[in-house]
Design a protein around this motif. Sequence first.
Motif, mmCIF file in Angstrom:
data_model
loop_
_atom_site.group_PDB
_atom_site.id
_atom_site.type_symbol
_atom_site.label_atom_id
_atom_site.label_comp_id
_atom_site.label_asym_id
_atom_site.label_seq_id
_atom_site.Cartn_x
_atom_site.Cartn_y
_atom_site.Cartn_z
ATOM 1 N N ARG A 160 0.862 -1.173 0.000
ATOM 2 C CA ARG A 160 0.000 0.000 0.000
ATOM 3 C C ARG A 160 0.905 1.232 0.000
ATOM 4 O O ARG A 160 1.916 1.272 0.699
ATOM 5 C CB ARG A 160 -0.902 0.007 1.241
ATOM 6 N N VAL A 161 0.562 2.225 -0.799
ATOM 7 C CA VAL A 161 1.337 3.457 -0.871
ATOM 8 C C VAL A 161 0.506 4.576 -0.270
ATOM 9 O O VAL A 161 -0.638 4.791 -0.663
ATOM 10 C CB VAL A 161 1.710 3.792 -2.328
ATOM 11 N N THR A 162 1.050 5.284 0.724
ATOM 12 C CA THR A 162 0.315 6.365 1.363
ATOM 13 C C THR A 162 1.178 7.608 1.443
ATOM 14 O O THR A 162 2.392 7.551 1.282
ATOM 15 C CB THR A 162 -0.119 5.977 2.789
ATOM 16 N N GLY A 163 0.541 8.747 1.713
ATOM 17 C CA GLY A 163 1.292 9.984 1.905
ATOM 18 C C GLY A 163 1.490 10.741 0.611
ATOM 19 O O GLY A 163 0.953 10.419 -0.448
ATOM 20 N N ALA A 164 2.307 11.774 0.687
ATOM 21 C CA ALA A 164 2.542 12.656 -0.459
ATOM 22 C C ALA A 164 3.312 11.941 -1.553
ATOM 23 O O ALA A 164 4.093 11.033 -1.300
ATOM 24 C CB ALA A 164 3.323 13.886 0.011
ATOM 25 N N ALA A 165 3.105 12.382 -2.785
ATOM 26 C CA ALA A 165 3.733 11.713 -3.920
ATOM 27 C C ALA A 165 5.162 12.160 -4.171
ATOM 28 O O ALA A 165 5.930 11.466 -4.805
ATOM 29 C CB ALA A 165 2.894 11.949 -5.181
ATOM 30 N N GLN A 166 5.534 13.338 -3.705
ATOM 31 C CA GLN A 166 6.857 13.874 -4.010
ATOM 32 C C GLN A 166 7.895 13.351 -3.027
ATOM 33 O O GLN A 166 7.744 13.444 -1.832
ATOM 34 C CB GLN A 166 6.824 15.406 -3.965
ATOM 35 N N PRO A 190 5.411 4.199 -5.789
ATOM 36 C CA PRO A 190 5.406 5.109 -4.643
ATOM 37 C C PRO A 190 5.169 6.561 -5.024
ATOM 38 O O PRO A 190 4.583 7.313 -4.235
ATOM 39 C CB PRO A 190 6.806 4.921 -4.036
ATOM 40 N N ASP A 191 5.600 6.957 -6.212
ATOM 41 C CA ASP A 191 5.496 8.366 -6.585
ATOM 42 C C ASP A 191 4.314 8.669 -7.491
ATOM 43 O O ASP A 191 3.960 9.830 -7.672
ATOM 44 C CB ASP A 191 6.785 8.838 -7.249
ATOM 45 N N GLU A 192 3.706 7.648 -8.065
ATOM 46 C CA GLU A 192 2.563 7.902 -8.934
ATOM 47 C C GLU A 192 1.809 6.612 -9.226
ATOM 48 O O GLU A 192 2.308 5.507 -9.028
ATOM 49 C CB GLU A 192 2.990 8.557 -10.246
ATOM 50 N N ILE A 213 4.415 1.694 1.923
ATOM 51 C CA ILE A 213 5.417 2.699 1.563
ATOM 52 C C ILE A 213 4.802 4.053 1.906
ATOM 53 O O ILE A 213 3.790 4.450 1.333
ATOM 54 C CB ILE A 213 5.776 2.624 0.074
ATOM 55 N N VAL A 214 5.390 4.742 2.862
ATOM 56 C CA VAL A 214 4.817 5.991 3.366
ATOM 57 C C VAL A 214 5.737 7.154 3.012
ATOM 58 O O VAL A 214 6.932 7.148 3.341
ATOM 59 C CB VAL A 214 4.636 5.930 4.899
ATOM 60 N N ALA A 215 5.200 8.152 2.312
ATOM 61 C CA ALA A 215 5.965 9.350 1.977
ATOM 62 C C ALA A 215 5.810 10.358 3.106
ATOM 63 O O ALA A 215 4.685 10.753 3.453
ATOM 64 C CB ALA A 215 5.474 9.952 0.657
ATOM 65 N N ARG A 216 6.931 10.768 3.684
ATOM 66 C CA ARG A 216 6.910 11.714 4.803
ATOM 67 C C ARG A 216 8.023 12.738 4.634
ATOM 68 O O ARG A 216 9.196 12.359 4.494
ATOM 69 C CB ARG A 216 7.124 10.989 6.133
ATOM 70 N N ASP A 217 7.668 13.997 4.639
ATOM 71 C CA ASP A 217 8.655 15.087 4.655
ATOM 72 C C ASP A 217 9.721 14.918 3.568
ATOM 73 O O ASP A 217 10.918 15.049 3.808
ATOM 74 C CB ASP A 217 9.331 15.168 6.025
ATOM 75 N N GLY A 218 9.287 14.597 2.353
ATOM 76 C CA GLY A 218 10.212 14.517 1.235
ATOM 77 C C GLY A 218 11.014 13.245 1.156
ATOM 78 O O GLY A 218 11.950 13.141 0.354
#
Length: 516
Positions: free
Chosen positions: A7-13, A119-121, A221-226
């Motif tokens: 599962r992919v969560t959080g911001a894409a960048q 993770p990014d898109e 996969i969690v996107a956090r603070d870049g």
Amino acid sequence: MPHRHLRVTGAAQAPLGAVLRDLRAQLDVPERFPADVLAEAERVAADPPRLPDRDETAIPFFTVDPPTSTDLDQAMHLSRRHGGGYRVRYAIADVAAFVTPGGPLDAEAHRRVTTLYFPDERVPLHPTELSEGAASLLPDQTRPAVLWTIDLDADGRTETTDVVRALVRSRAKLDYDGVQKAVDAGTAEEPVALLKDIGRLREALEVERGGISLNVPEQEIVARDGTYALDYRAPLPADGWNAQISLLTGMAAAGLMLACGTGILRTLPAAPDGAVGRLRRTATALGIDWPHHVPYARLVRSLDPRQPHHAAFLQECTTLLRGAGYTAFDGGDTPPLATHAAVAAPYAHCTAPLRRLVDRYASELCLAACAGQDPPDWVRAALPRLPSEMAEGTRRAGTVERECVDIVEAAVMKHRIGETFDAVVVDVKENEPTVGTVQLTDRAVVARVEAGYRDEGQAGRRAEGEGEGQGEGEGGTAGGVGVIGTAAAQLPLGERLRVRLTQADPGRAKVLFVPA
């Protein structure tokens, strides 16, 4: 490496964009839609060519999805029937209302087959004008849908099934955590609260027929603070209840298609004895008691995915799902394999047409069956090639999932090379017992371990006498697992092991550990 739910969560960048773009290029992932496909999507999103006459927008449907999802395939409404039992209304996005057979959108969907998650898109099956816009069952939007009405008795058994095209309107976009909290607190309105009642009845029927749902923890996969991090998410009961509604519909779809003699099923043969025997040996190594008189399905239902050894065993159970495929049939002949071993019944994919090609065809077959009509010619014409198309698309989606997790793990661990970690050996190659997989105990990293791997720096230190004459054998370590030398011991499946990180470089070298 074993298959893992992702599962992919959080911001894409985040800073892995270049590596992930390279991965998409290597895998020949079709990111951009051709101009004619986009033009058709924009046109039909603004003015759908086929809208149903039936209006069911008065029914207060709701969706249950991850919080950030916008490609919403399903909306439901649950109610009690007068005299007992339940009514399940399940609206499925009507992709065929927008896609003309043989047109650019249709051809591109056959090229892509499934939505791919990075993770990014997200690389969608259909242009976002449809998948996240005009065809998605977003809240407070009137949408065309394939509407299933399934009446259940008081025990949750199916009594009648009906499938029609209708306009629907979702009232609320819910997520699993929110549903679970509301149900547990007793604050959920009845259509949502009934998800627990119906879900548990269907779970009991699954037990009765010998089916099994694997509650394998998801690796997030969690996107956090870049940057990226990895976490685990154990499934909630609400995940299972929601899945039972989809399973119910998939079983109903299979029944309709088998009754009319034309369809496409999701099939899985029974696991061979050798695979079950290996799984029993794994259970023993992981300290899981599996008496011979206890069926596999009963054992799995007794496990807690929050416990590391149970989670590792549940992951190994996914090996019994190998061999799943799609079986198409026509002309009234029942295929030799018509069941899915894990479902323990005939089953079809029909509830995710925004993200999976075959579901659009299953919807058309079921609509025709309920109407007492022949399936459309374009559906029949596509049936022979659909199983191979879906097999290739599923294979590519699995490769994307594995490679993305490997890349993120390498990014998370790249600055820790040379450090040691506590881990549990969760898999050992059957014919190569010095190679396997470890799960770190303090972070969501699952990676390869090689007991016979030669770390040149470590080898040099050993040559200087660090490991000699200590009573453990040449190159030995505590526990008898050799790192250097000619007689490396096999990895201790199910046991804790101290490991050293030897490589981790996103896009170049996957994470690799050796016994420390």
